[in-house]
Design a protein around this motif. Sequence first.
Motif, mmCIF file in Angstrom:
data_model
loop_
_atom_site.group_PDB
_atom_site.id
_atom_site.type_symbol
_atom_site.label_atom_id
_atom_site.label_comp_id
_atom_site.label_asym_id
_atom_site.label_seq_id
_atom_site.Cartn_x
_atom_site.Cartn_y
_atom_site.Cartn_z
ATOM 1 N N UNK A 481 -0.328 7.595 -11.306
ATOM 2 C CA UNK A 481 0.005 6.974 -12.593
ATOM 3 C C UNK A 481 -0.247 5.473 -12.550
ATOM 4 N N UNK A 482 -0.773 4.892 -13.615
ATOM 5 C CA UNK A 482 -1.058 3.447 -13.626
ATOM 6 C C UNK A 482 0.164 2.592 -13.354
ATOM 7 N N UNK A 483 1.320 2.966 -13.916
ATOM 8 C CA UNK A 483 2.509 2.137 -13.712
ATOM 9 C C UNK A 483 2.978 2.182 -12.265
ATOM 10 N N UNK A 484 2.821 3.333 -11.629
ATOM 11 C CA UNK A 484 3.207 3.464 -10.218
ATOM 12 C C UNK A 484 2.319 2.578 -9.347
ATOM 13 N N UNK A 485 1.030 2.615 -9.627
ATOM 14 C CA UNK A 485 0.094 1.794 -8.867
ATOM 15 C C UNK A 485 0.362 0.303 -9.076
ATOM 16 N N UNK A 486 0.636 -0.079 -10.323
ATOM 17 C CA UNK A 486 0.893 -1.497 -10.623
ATOM 18 C C UNK A 486 2.162 -1.991 -9.926
ATOM 19 N N UNK A 487 3.218 -1.187 -9.968
ATOM 20 C CA UNK A 487 4.472 -1.586 -9.318
ATOM 21 C C UNK A 487 4.285 -1.733 -7.809
ATOM 22 N N UNK A 488 3.547 -0.799 -7.234
ATOM 23 C CA UNK A 488 3.301 -0.851 -5.792
ATOM 24 C C UNK A 488 2.552 -2.125 -5.422
ATOM 25 N N UNK A 489 1.497 -2.440 -6.163
ATOM 26 C CA UNK A 489 0.681 -3.599 -5.812
ATOM 27 C C UNK A 489 1.372 -4.918 -6.129
ATOM 28 N N UNK A 490 2.296 -4.923 -7.082
ATOM 29 C CA UNK A 490 3.106 -6.125 -7.316
ATOM 30 C C UNK A 490 3.962 -6.416 -6.085
ATOM 31 N N UNK A 491 4.523 -5.367 -5.505
ATOM 32 C CA UNK A 491 5.323 -5.545 -4.288
ATOM 33 C C UNK A 491 4.456 -6.001 -3.122
ATOM 34 N N UNK A 492 3.259 -5.417 -3.016
ATOM 35 C CA UNK A 492 2.349 -5.811 -1.937
ATOM 36 C C UNK A 492 1.977 -7.288 -2.071
ATOM 37 N N UNK A 493 1.678 -7.707 -3.308
ATOM 38 C CA UNK A 493 1.335 -9.103 -3.530
ATOM 39 C C UNK A 493 2.448 -10.052 -3.137
#
Length: 547
Positions: A481-493
């Motif tokens: 899901x796009x929102x799952x991917x976005x949340x994950x990469x926000x944390x990675x950043x």
Amino acid sequence: METDFTRGRNPESFCAAVAMRLSRRFKESEFARLLSDTGRAAGVSRMKAALANGAGAPSIAIVGAGPGGLAMAARLKSAGLSTVALFEKGTQVGGTWFDNHYPGAACDVPAYLYSFSFGPQAHWSRKYPTQPEILEYFETFAAHFDLSEHVHLETEVLGATWDQDRLCWTVNLKDLREGSVRSEDFDIVINAVGQLSRPAIPSIPGLAERTAPVMHSARWDDSVDLAGKRVGVIGNGASALQFIPPVAEQAESLVVFQRSANWVLPKNDRAFTSTELARVRRFPALGRLYRWWIYWGLELRFALVRRESPLTRRLNETIVSRLQPLISEKLPAAAVVPDYPLGCKRILISNDYYKTLLRPNVTVQLAPIVEVTETDVRCADGTVIPADVLLLGTGFESTEFLAPMSFVGRRGVTLNDVWSAGAEAYLGLAVAGFPNLFIIYGPNTNLGHNSILFMIEAQTRYIMGLIEDMVCDGIGAVEVRPDVMDQFNSKIGALTEKTVWAESCHSWYKNESGKITNNWPGFSIVYWNRLRRRNRTEFILHARNPK
């Protein structure tokens, strides 16, 4: 350069103490599973039973026959899936270990950790294996799992387009022997080309036009005789650090053209004794224990990449003080003392690099190159240096994941467009809008402190779990899901900003805008634990089309 980082404690005790502290985050059963087999495939028995009862087997294309591709193919075949095609543009399996056969090529991870826990146990000859021995290991691994019938050599994947109606990928393939192009349909595509497969060639005026020998470390030409030649080395990264010493022994002269110095630590390497090898063969458990002793020792090194770490600052000061005796008119401080914090770039290991720089036939040129001609290299300070042969130790196009392949996902969106500001993926292995497309050793999964094969095992296990769901539960397509991917990469950043990689140095961990796209910003065991379970609510699931 041994330093008391532990304030008087025995290093092994310190290692054990920190390992225990980390292990408290996991249940005892989970920790035991880590020690026994990091890559045990999820749901193998369940999948085999489903296939035996008539469940449809998905057709799977794997791109790249390096460590990641071989591991994935072995997992799939062990689970009873024979509808697997592994495409490799080279003439042999092995990936980067087939491509990189320059003098001195070796691994900077100890041998017993640079192997797969689920394959045949390797019996390495020394602590840090050399390229021929590593390549032989992966060839043996492929033979052990009988992968030859699935491997298509000299076949390049040009790209693929997703068909939403048929829930499959149309993959474009080029036969490099005949030059012909064809298309084949696959239910699943797994990219395993890695981060270090495309050489980075510097844009220096005159370099492309030069007809005298020029070769990148990953495209080494053994027919070029370096004996008695005037050799120029452009770049001083990990590969250059390995090939400079043996080349300097042959060359009449060798000049290293470098932008900045590297942080170089001693390489605790030696050959194993016959007694040690005999004990491991007789008692395989000793090899496994040694493997995990190495793992925890390396895992602690992540502390060195934390931003403003007192440990890193102390080590930084110690190394600089011990480099002082090297500094001279021949070897100025800028040639050996880095101008950036320890860990901002890859930390290198070598026992003979500094000794080589002190050889009378070796010099370091710090002035930028302005032009390359047929016979020499010209620098910004006016220096003209004759060069019969130019060797490039300039690394790889590491941030251009999957290039030059073109992937077109749902609604005609290309992966190049999605990644225009920098590559991102959920867990480094799935991208929203690209169903049934998985990546091994993808964005933010590289390690600066431990073995990448550990990460690859975790990834293949997770992908196997998704394929198990597809086979056993009638799922035709899986898409994060796009929102799952976005949340994950926000944390990675946010996490990468807390590392020394975010400091102002140029490294292959970052793209041109400074975004850290390559490294995992944490302990590898945290990544392993995260990939042990999958949550279906994080994915869009499409029912399988009736056949």
